[in-house]
Design a protein around this motif. Structure first.
Motif, PDB file in Angstrom:
ATOM      1  N   HIS A 199      -1.027  10.065  -5.153  1.00  0.00           N
ATOM      2  CA  HIS A 199      -0.092   9.367  -4.263  1.00  0.00           C
ATOM      3  C   HIS A 199       0.667   8.274  -5.020  1.00  0.00           C
ATOM      4  N   TYR A 200      -0.052   7.552  -5.846  1.00  0.00           N
ATOM      5  CA  TYR A 200       0.556   6.485  -6.653  1.00  0.00           C
ATOM      6  C   TYR A 200       1.652   7.048  -7.558  1.00  0.00           C
ATOM      7  N   SER A 208      -1.895   2.007  -1.417  1.00  0.00           N
ATOM      8  CA  SER A 208      -0.919   1.178  -0.721  1.00  0.00           C
ATOM      9  C   SER A 208       0.119   0.676  -1.721  1.00  0.00           C
ATOM     10  N   GLU A 226     -14.184  -2.281   5.571  1.00  0.00           N
ATOM     11  CA  GLU A 226     -13.222  -2.552   6.634  1.00  0.00           C
ATOM     12  C   GLU A 226     -13.852  -3.522   7.620  1.00  0.00           C
ATOM     13  N   GLY A 270       0.048  -3.117  -1.439  1.00  0.00           N
ATOM     14  CA  GLY A 270      -1.230  -3.801  -1.361  1.00  0.00           C
ATOM     15  C   GLY A 270      -1.581  -4.148   0.074  1.00  0.00           C
ATOM     16  N   ILE A 271      -2.559  -5.014   0.258  1.00  0.00           N
ATOM     17  CA  ILE A 271      -2.967  -5.460   1.586  1.00  0.00           C
ATOM     18  C   ILE A 271      -3.102  -6.973   1.568  1.00  0.00           C
ATOM     19  N   ASN A 276       0.818  -1.652  -5.668  1.00  0.00           N
ATOM     20  CA  ASN A 276       0.080  -0.534  -6.280  1.00  0.00           C
ATOM     21  C   ASN A 276      -1.421  -0.731  -6.210  1.00  0.00           C
ATOM     22  N   PHE A 297      -7.614   4.792  -0.024  1.00  0.00           N
ATOM     23  CA  PHE A 297      -6.179   4.824   0.232  1.00  0.00           C
ATOM     24  C   PHE A 297      -5.396   4.240  -0.934  1.00  0.00           C
ATOM     25  N   ASN A 333       4.725   8.400  -5.464  1.00  0.00           N
ATOM     26  CA  ASN A 333       5.464   7.296  -4.863  1.00  0.00           C
ATOM     27  C   ASN A 333       6.419   6.653  -5.869  1.00  0.00           C
ATOM     28  N   GLU A 354      -5.994   9.741  -4.837  1.00  0.00           N
ATOM     29  CA  GLU A 354      -5.179   8.551  -4.576  1.00  0.00           C
ATOM     30  C   GLU A 354      -4.221   8.277  -5.729  1.00  0.00           C
TER      31      GLU A 354
END
Length: 249
Positions: A81-82, A44, A33, A47-48, A56, A42, A85, A78
């Protein structure tokens, strides 16, 4: 890659099909970070920014004391979560608000079941010994001290421990296969932004289906009812009634 393959096979055992293009996943280890150690991981959906903007994304932190990628619990959590979702999409997260205010309960459920399925796959009730353990932050699903509503604080990971430990109690009482089916069956019926009562009712409905197929019996239903009552999950909706002259459950 080993973690990914193992978890895909695990969820395929619950009836999921990962063949569609929407399931494409990007997993990144050694994430930082702003150039600093990331004691976290995490998922997302979008993505970021930057090179990992593809949908994904699972990012596993290069922590201050250890590489979180060495801990399979982290990736498996994680991955949970994927899966939820894409397959269900009920989780509105920590910052969800409804007409009554902050409503993070669907996010709490998602954290709890991600803990549960990671631990169930590992056949180990303690989540994150190799990573969170160094930070004093492991989550022990055998800890059944939390009840609804007394121990709920509105933070998804903390409140998710109630769901995760309840699911592990089901596993202890009924076996891994039955508990996995009960939890996944409940999630499959969850409404968007659903609360703990929705989760509990989904478990009961799935249990009744399993009785019909012969996978559970009437005594198992009584066990499930008792575990729910012990944890306050039998009356743990968005609005909890207060009895006259008494306190909320």
């Amino acid at each position: 890659y080993h973690h990914l393959t193992a978890m895909r096979l695990y969820y395929e055992g619950l009836g999921l099909d990962f063949s569609a293009a929407i399931w494409k996943l990007t997993a990144v280890a050694n994430a930082e970070e702003n150039g600093q150690p990331l004691d976290n991981a995490f998922f997302s959906p979008m993505g970021i920014d930057g090179p990992f903007a593809a949908p994904n994304l699972i990012a596993i932190g290069q922590g201050s004391q250890t590489d979180f990628a060495y801990d399979s619990d982290v990736f498996n959590h994680e991955f949970g979560h994927y899966v939820s979702n894409h397959e269900i999409g009920y989780n509105l997260g920590q910052g969800n608000f409804d007409e009554l205010g902050l409503s993070p309960w669907s996010g709490s459920i998602d954290e709890g079941i991600a803990d549960y399925f990671a631990c169930s796959k590992a056949d180990d009730a303690e989540l994150g010994e190799a990573s969170l353990g160094l930070l004093g932050a492991t989550r022990d699903l055998t800890d059944i001290s939390k009840t609804c509503p007394d121990d709920m604080i509105g933070e998804v990971h903390a409140d998710g421990e109630l769901v995760g430990s309840f699911a592990w109690s089901l596993r202890t009482a009924l076996g891994a296969q039955a508990a996995d089916q009960l939890v996944w069956g409940s999630l499959s019926s969850m409404p968007v932004g659903g609360d703990f009562n929705d989760f509990a009712q989904g478990v009961l409905a799935t249990a009744e289906d399993l009785v019909t197929t012969g996978a559970l019996d009437a005594g198992d239903l009584e066990t499930i009812d008792a575990l729910m009552a012990d944890r306050g999950l039998d009356q743990c909706g968005r609005v909890i009634p207060v009895a006259e002259g008494g306190a909320a459950r």
